[in-house]
Design a protein around this motif. Sequence first.
Motif, mmCIF file in Angstrom:
data_model
loop_
_atom_site.group_PDB
_atom_site.id
_atom_site.type_symbol
_atom_site.label_atom_id
_atom_site.label_comp_id
_atom_site.label_asym_id
_atom_site.label_seq_id
_atom_site.Cartn_x
_atom_site.Cartn_y
_atom_site.Cartn_z
ATOM 1 N N GLY A 91 0.760 -1.288 -0.079
ATOM 2 C CA GLY A 91 0.115 -0.017 -0.007
ATOM 3 C C GLY A 91 0.939 1.306 0.098
ATOM 4 N N GLY A 92 0.625 2.038 1.020
ATOM 5 C CA GLY A 92 1.659 3.208 1.151
ATOM 6 C C GLY A 92 2.842 3.132 1.910
ATOM 7 N N THR A 93 3.227 1.879 2.140
ATOM 8 C CA THR A 93 4.571 1.741 2.617
ATOM 9 C C THR A 93 5.374 0.934 1.948
ATOM 10 O OG1 THR A 93 3.781 -0.028 4.157
ATOM 11 C CG2 THR A 93 3.515 2.196 5.146
ATOM 12 N N VAL A 94 6.827 0.883 2.665
ATOM 13 C CA VAL A 94 7.786 0.154 1.985
ATOM 14 C C VAL A 94 8.307 -0.635 2.949
ATOM 15 C CG1 VAL A 94 9.992 0.077 0.916
ATOM 16 C CG2 VAL A 94 8.220 1.515 -0.043
ATOM 17 N N GLU A 95 8.280 -1.810 3.250
ATOM 18 C CA GLU A 95 9.105 -2.691 4.234
ATOM 19 C C GLU A 95 10.222 -3.041 3.561
ATOM 20 O OE1 GLU A 95 6.843 -5.551 6.432
ATOM 21 O OE2 GLU A 95 5.296 -4.567 6.000
ATOM 22 N N VAL A 122 5.426 5.908 1.892
ATOM 23 C CA VAL A 122 5.934 6.561 0.333
ATOM 24 C C VAL A 122 5.266 8.116 0.409
ATOM 25 C CG1 VAL A 122 5.445 6.322 -1.957
ATOM 26 C CG2 VAL A 122 5.568 4.224 -0.675
ATOM 27 N N TRP A 123 5.975 8.891 0.046
ATOM 28 C CA TRP A 123 5.652 10.441 -0.061
ATOM 29 C C TRP A 123 6.216 10.972 -1.237
ATOM 30 C CZ3 TRP A 123 2.256 12.945 3.143
ATOM 31 C CH2 TRP A 123 2.146 14.269 3.005
ATOM 32 N N ARG A 125 8.158 11.061 -4.560
ATOM 33 C CA ARG A 125 9.293 10.531 -4.652
ATOM 34 C C ARG A 125 10.136 9.922 -3.877
ATOM 35 N NH1 ARG A 125 11.466 10.277 -9.727
ATOM 36 N NH2 ARG A 125 13.504 10.887 -8.990
ATOM 37 N N SER A 126 9.756 10.544 -2.410
ATOM 38 C CA SER A 126 10.445 10.234 -1.153
ATOM 39 C C SER A 126 9.924 9.146 -0.271
ATOM 40 C CB SER A 126 10.565 11.502 -0.400
ATOM 41 O OG SER A 126 11.225 12.712 -0.968
ATOM 42 N N LEU A 127 10.615 8.649 0.531
ATOM 43 C CA LEU A 127 10.220 7.421 1.458
ATOM 44 C C LEU A 127 10.553 8.035 2.814
ATOM 45 C CD1 LEU A 127 11.941 4.350 -0.206
ATOM 46 C CD2 LEU A 127 9.576 5.143 -0.447
ATOM 47 N N VAL A 128 9.536 8.125 3.741
ATOM 48 C CA VAL A 128 9.701 8.919 5.140
ATOM 49 C C VAL A 128 9.993 7.785 6.025
ATOM 50 C CG1 VAL A 128 8.422 10.292 6.720
ATOM 51 C CG2 VAL A 128 8.289 10.862 4.239
ATOM 52 N N TRP A 129 10.922 8.138 7.045
ATOM 53 C CA TRP A 129 11.192 7.083 8.103
ATOM 54 C C TRP A 129 10.763 8.078 9.226
ATOM 55 C CZ3 TRP A 129 16.550 6.149 10.059
ATOM 56 C CH2 TRP A 129 16.644 5.222 11.304
ATOM 57 N N ASP A 130 9.512 7.540 10.018
ATOM 58 C CA ASP A 130 9.090 8.167 11.450
ATOM 59 C C ASP A 130 9.979 7.200 12.173
ATOM 60 O OD1 ASP A 130 7.822 9.135 13.503
ATOM 61 O OD2 ASP A 130 5.880 8.535 12.653
ATOM 62 N N ILE A 131 10.975 7.779 12.774
ATOM 63 C CA ILE A 131 11.938 6.906 13.560
ATOM 64 C C ILE A 131 10.974 6.473 15.038
ATOM 65 C CG2 ILE A 131 14.106 7.038 14.740
ATOM 66 C CD1 ILE A 131 15.015 8.999 12.768
ATOM 67 N N ALA A 132 10.764 5.104 14.924
ATOM 68 C CA ALA A 132 10.021 4.712 16.078
ATOM 69 C C ALA A 132 8.890 5.551 16.740
ATOM 70 C CB ALA A 132 11.203 4.264 17.381
ATOM 71 N N GLY A 133 8.157 6.320 16.052
ATOM 72 C CA GLY A 133 7.186 6.970 16.523
ATOM 73 C C GLY A 133 7.643 8.240 17.417
ATOM 74 N N SER A 134 9.032 8.413 17.344
ATOM 75 C CA SER A 134 9.402 9.451 18.370
ATOM 76 C C SER A 134 9.224 11.095 17.897
ATOM 77 C CB SER A 134 11.091 9.266 18.372
ATOM 78 O OG SER A 134 11.522 9.839 16.978
ATOM 79 N N TYR A 136 10.701 12.200 15.518
ATOM 80 C CA TYR A 136 11.734 12.433 14.564
ATOM 81 C C TYR A 136 11.499 11.993 13.341
ATOM 82 C CZ TYR A 136 14.327 14.335 18.481
ATOM 83 O OH TYR A 136 14.615 14.897 19.706
ATOM 84 N N LYS A 137 11.508 12.615 12.181
ATOM 85 C CA LYS A 137 11.390 12.142 10.656
ATOM 86 C C LYS A 137 12.587 12.471 9.822
ATOM 87 C CE LYS A 137 6.441 11.961 11.022
ATOM 88 N NZ LYS A 137 5.051 12.401 10.514
ATOM 89 N N GLY A 138 12.818 11.336 9.077
ATOM 90 C CA GLY A 138 13.938 11.539 8.224
ATOM 91 C C GLY A 138 13.192 11.157 6.764
ATOM 92 N N ARG A 139 13.722 11.543 5.877
ATOM 93 C CA ARG A 139 13.263 11.478 4.429
ATOM 94 C C ARG A 139 14.389 11.024 3.692
ATOM 95 N NH1 ARG A 139 9.667 15.955 1.536
ATOM 96 N NH2 ARG A 139 8.309 14.820 3.282
ATOM 97 N N TYR A 140 13.999 9.693 3.050
ATOM 98 C CA TYR A 140 15.073 9.025 2.001
ATOM 99 C C TYR A 140 14.697 9.702 0.772
ATOM 100 C CZ TYR A 140 17.141 5.776 5.419
ATOM 101 O OH TYR A 140 17.915 5.353 6.358
ATOM 102 N N GLU A 141 15.607 10.419 0.036
ATOM 103 C CA GLU A 141 15.563 11.064 -1.297
ATOM 104 C C GLU A 141 16.320 10.467 -2.114
ATOM 105 O OE1 GLU A 141 15.859 15.101 -0.027
ATOM 106 O OE2 GLU A 141 13.730 15.109 0.396
ATOM 107 N N ARG A 142 16.002 10.396 -3.666
ATOM 108 C CA ARG A 142 16.817 10.122 -4.636
ATOM 109 C C ARG A 142 17.690 11.124 -5.173
ATOM 110 N NH1 ARG A 142 13.065 6.297 -8.196
ATOM 111 N NH2 ARG A 142 11.624 6.766 -6.641
#
Length: 142
Positions: A91-95, A122-123, A125-134, A136-142
């Motif tokens: 769906g809207g996530t990548v594992e 999935v956001w 063209r990016s992939l958002v990492w919500d770090i353990a619900g803390s 803090y969020k990071g974004r994996y970008e190409r």
Amino acid sequence: MPMRRAKTTPKTIATLAVMAALALAACTTSGGALAGGGCRPSDAKLAGHYYLNGVMEVGSELLLRPDGSFEFMLAYGANDQYGKGCWVRRGGTVEVIPSGRSAASRRHTPEDRGFGGLVLTVWGRSLVWDIAGSGYKGRYER
């Protein structure tokens, strides 16, 4: 009675090489894996080389291959993490599932000593990492 040494032939060597390759494939499968080894191809639009942005003092790269395999690295101070295995879109996530595991950790952080996998949102063209619900969020970008 003295032991006799088996004769080594090209056919014997080829058979041993095939057996070793099959054993290696069996050891590197995970949740997105095929029964015979390797990974299932996933959403080809998401395949690519990603770099983490937005998380202070953390460097990370994620390579999602079109064949469904991945490589991951993260550096946070003296803590380095590395992983490889299979990835799958749900769906809207990548594992991102490390070899030897059947699912990705939803609680993985840069402080962890091993790599337990990631669940990314999935956001565009990016992939958002919500770090353990803390928060803090990071974004994996190409």
